[in-house]
Design an enzyme around this catalytic site. Structure first.
Site, mmCIF file in Angstrom:
data_model
loop_
_atom_site.group_PDB
_atom_site.id
_atom_site.type_symbol
_atom_site.label_atom_id
_atom_site.label_comp_id
_atom_site.label_asym_id
_atom_site.label_seq_id
_atom_site.Cartn_x
_atom_site.Cartn_y
_atom_site.Cartn_z
ATOM 1 N N GLY A 1 0.797 -1.217 0.000
ATOM 2 C CA GLY A 1 0.000 0.000 0.000
ATOM 3 C C GLY A 1 0.826 1.260 0.000
ATOM 4 N N ASP B 1 -5.021 -7.892 -8.218
ATOM 5 C CA ASP B 1 -4.903 -7.911 -6.764
ATOM 6 C C ASP B 1 -3.683 -7.074 -6.394
ATOM 7 O OD1 ASP B 1 -5.575 -8.619 -4.240
ATOM 8 O OD2 ASP B 1 -5.152 -10.750 -4.455
ATOM 9 N N LEU B 2 -3.908 -5.872 -5.898
ATOM 10 C CA LEU B 2 -2.840 -4.883 -5.705
ATOM 11 C C LEU B 2 -1.664 -5.409 -4.857
ATOM 12 C CD1 LEU B 2 -2.119 -1.878 -6.304
ATOM 13 C CD2 LEU B 2 -3.041 -1.358 -4.033
ATOM 14 N N ASP B 3 -0.456 -5.206 -5.340
ATOM 15 C CA ASP B 3 0.771 -5.598 -4.635
ATOM 16 C C ASP B 3 0.879 -7.111 -4.402
ATOM 17 O OD1 ASP B 3 1.485 -2.927 -4.553
ATOM 18 O OD2 ASP B 3 0.804 -2.618 -2.506
ATOM 19 N N GLU B 4 0.078 -7.870 -5.147
ATOM 20 C CA GLU B 4 0.103 -9.329 -4.972
ATOM 21 C C GLU B 4 0.580 -10.052 -6.230
ATOM 22 O OE1 GLU B 4 -0.491 -11.098 -2.276
ATOM 23 O OE2 GLU B 4 -1.170 -9.465 -0.981
#
Lengths: 282, 282, 282, 282
Positions: B200, B225-228
């Site tokens: 984040g 899927d953010l940062d995944e």
């Protein structure tokens, strides 16, 4: 080295602090060998002074009285440690031997300036190994039901041995709040990830599942908030798709060993001041 | 190098895969320069072959037909890339210049084997810089209300320019699912922490608050899927109590630059195979 | 930051040095922000003090007079540098652009606290690049016959521009003794090996021929003894059999850039004291 | 793992080599698990194949006969090693214990896949330690006059124990040409510098005198040309002015341990092919 000592200071920053303390020392025949001072953005002052007392014209008690007065006047937290007073260290282990093995080798060859009068474990596995180094090995098997009782016995034993520092060398039990509060900032743990990544159990499995390209370890003071204690040292090693979980565990062992030893050494050399969740490591 | 090509293969492991493919190549005058093969614990087979077609006795179309038949028979996912066909890369930026600056220098001195026909930004700031390198600079200001519309324009532009790879060089907008699904495994992002730590916003601030002793960066494929997304490369640098947030940001910039460039280079060299959340980087 | 200054001290170690200097500062309203002191095994004392003059009750000239008296009495070498007086840096280049490019980016984004009023080269190649940054570019072509004459002109120009520091950003000429003696401890060079390995020409070729598993770089002050000057910083990167000479050169570029920038930054921050062939880098 | 084996190949590069060998293997029920192939700029071909013989339809002798014929036809140097045939390792030590201690720990916890049937030393110091691990300890005191004679005894003993690999774990004697020629590419030494820097005696003292900012170690095969053997692995650690010679020695110990173990492990895993002064380490 027998006449060397370390003075650690923490207080609110203001003018004249370095001068006040260094003046007090020099007026009594003390020579400063190494001094490091840091003021942080919150207005806190941190200082480590390594000094030589060979020509000191007062007693250690008198020195401490003078420091008490001067540091009191300046509202400083302070502590002094003499090189000829070795800290007494207890090692906690379970079944993994690489960290304790590493610590005992470093101790034997003079890298860790301390005494190691006992090893505590929840398993019998490393008894022969520990006793081979001439160190008494105490086993306290722990179940959910016996935990409080067994830890009370451990605390009694640690007090009996006059222990200054507990090193959790891959000890696979979570310490109770009681234990942690009995030894504030005196328990160093090695967690096998670069915290705050992969908290909790089986970090190498978590790391493999996530497909990371680095494995690491974190040495920190144990606090009642699991894996949230002030970090002392961290290390990493590169890994790749060719590394399965066992390879990550193997690579991680090297990082754990070096990182834990670095933290223990910094603690024994009186280089660490804790401030909240952070450490100053001079 | 003009006659070089790379073949990437992924399939379920079974006997004879290396032999089948290498036989096909050698029967048509192709010389293997570099081959790496890996089978993982889940029974998957990954292979990268760099080969020389100088003496190939068939056309590229014929080669691809033969690969299609043979790899079809063996149920292999495959792709071939020719060294003389350069990938076309779009760089996305916001206001930070260190990553794009680094990429453009590497491109200029021949470290990145690609074309960079355009830069897309949500701010005007780096226009002069980008145009100074002779690269058209397109600005799409983005607000919550205009996001969908602006991204649709960006996608149209990217298609017009026939873009193969998008590099988010500290682009400070979260891409929509539509954008990401339009360019699957074709968007590389640099996150300024060693994921999964500090996901984040403002990871350096989080890191400083936590008192870590390492700062790092992670280059990964963007997923919905953010940062995944699957991690391609990670790097770290040591830090200490003496580093304030600005120092972490400064140290981090070097790690970001090197880590992003490493990932982009691996992508352009056709070294990466994605499998779920993980990457094989030969 | 405008009222910050740095005091560097070198002398023979004896009791009371820290106290004497810190007392002088605190008596005149100066607050010490950061202090590091080191005494080496040869009995030498080194100290760096970063201090805040916002509430100083004397002028800078008066401060320097007092320091002159006190440090004279204590036989200290000292120098003070004010944060609001930026050093003036000349960059020397030949044809390689990665180091100068890196320095100018760092300068632009505020990592290097200095002015860069000119670039000197023995080739025309980087003129457009340098002038694109708004920095005058002076070319002095050098042959064996013209070297003395051209360097005399360079020295005149450097004096005219009032240059404090020369950074050899892969400048491929050996400086004459005259040049080096004109700017003692004011010339930083980057050598593309971890000295003392691979002195002299073509270190990456030497490294490849030797089959090393690490490539590195060394930033050092130039002395009249080639590649023997005091080392400021060193860095390395792993390499393997898969890296040919061009790969070593490529990997080395990253190490050179980071190592040179680290050294220049340490110099500009007044962190370096030279003692014989060694440096203290606080 | 019992049915696993490794095939190493070196020859002049030409078309069809990968196909020929992989075909031979697959035709006899062998599954390739991991394959790495590299061709260098001198036109040499290197290959490592890790394969599974669980379903092999011929005997090991038959496999070797077929390899002999096929590799003979293709003028390949080759060797095959079976995972269930452990290499037999002799450790040579003098007085320093950190490297042997590290190797024995790694052996105990399964990181080194070999047998260690004896330790040879020129001093009595580590007898108890070695025997504590259950390993016979043989002392051959060496003087200038007795060297040839004592080494002859050592060679006889090494043959009697059927030793495949000698690891010089900080053994402080220079081996004779006779010893080295008896065990070509079977002796791994750890030198405590990043060769070619600081060859010969007391490298940490040399490093301190030179004022370097990195200490390192090099694991290499011993050759008759001292400190010039093919390098297998190198490692470094940062150091500073605050590190005296003892600190360099301490930091160096960690690098030595890790670097030596890495090299021994690569050798035992059959990952190394020597070519002249260089190694390919797959």
């Amino acid at each position: 080295m027998k006449q060397h000592a370390t003075l650690l200071i923490k207080c609110e920053d203001r003018r004249g602090l370095v001068a006040a303390v260094s003046k007090l020392l020099s007026e009594h025949g003390i020579n400063i060998i190494d001094l490091q001072q840091h003021s942080d953005e919150q207005g806190l002052f941190f200082q480590r002074i390594l000094f030589d007392m060979t020509e000191m014209d007062i007693s250690r008690e008198q020195l401490e009285s003078l420091l008490d007065i001067e540091c009191g006047r300046l509202q400083m937290d302070w502590r002094v440690a003499y090189k000829d007073t070795k800290q007494r260290v207890a090692i906690f282990v379970s079944k993994y031997e690489h960290c304790i093995y590493d610590l005992l080798l470093r101790h034997r060859i003079g890298e860790l300036d301390c005494e190691i009068p006992l090893v505590i474990s929840n398993h019998e596995d490393l008894r022969a190994f520990s006793e081979g180094f001439g160190i008494p090995y105490h086993v306290f098997p722990i179940t959910k039901d016996t935990k409080a009782e067994q830890e009370a016995k451990e605390i009694a034993l640690l007090r009996e041995y006059d222990i200054d520092l507990i090193v959790m060398a891959r000890y696979m039990q979570i310490l109770s709040d009681q234990m942690i509060e009995t030894f504030p900032q005196q328990i160093i743990n090695i967690h096998h990830s670069t915290l705050p990544a992969f908290k909790g159990a089986k970090p190498y499995h978590q790391a493999h599942e996530r497909g990371v390209k680095l494995v690491g370890a974190t040495a920190h003071y144990a606090t009642t908030d699991l894996d949230e204690g002030p970090i002392i040292a961290q290390g990493v090693e590169h890994c790749s798709h060719a590394d399965d979980v066992d390879d990550l565990i193997r690579k991680g062992r090297d990082v754990e060993r070096v990182t834990l030893a670095k933290a223990v050494r910094a603690h024994l050399d009186e280089r660490i001041i804790v401030e909240g969740r952070r450490t100053v490591v001079f």
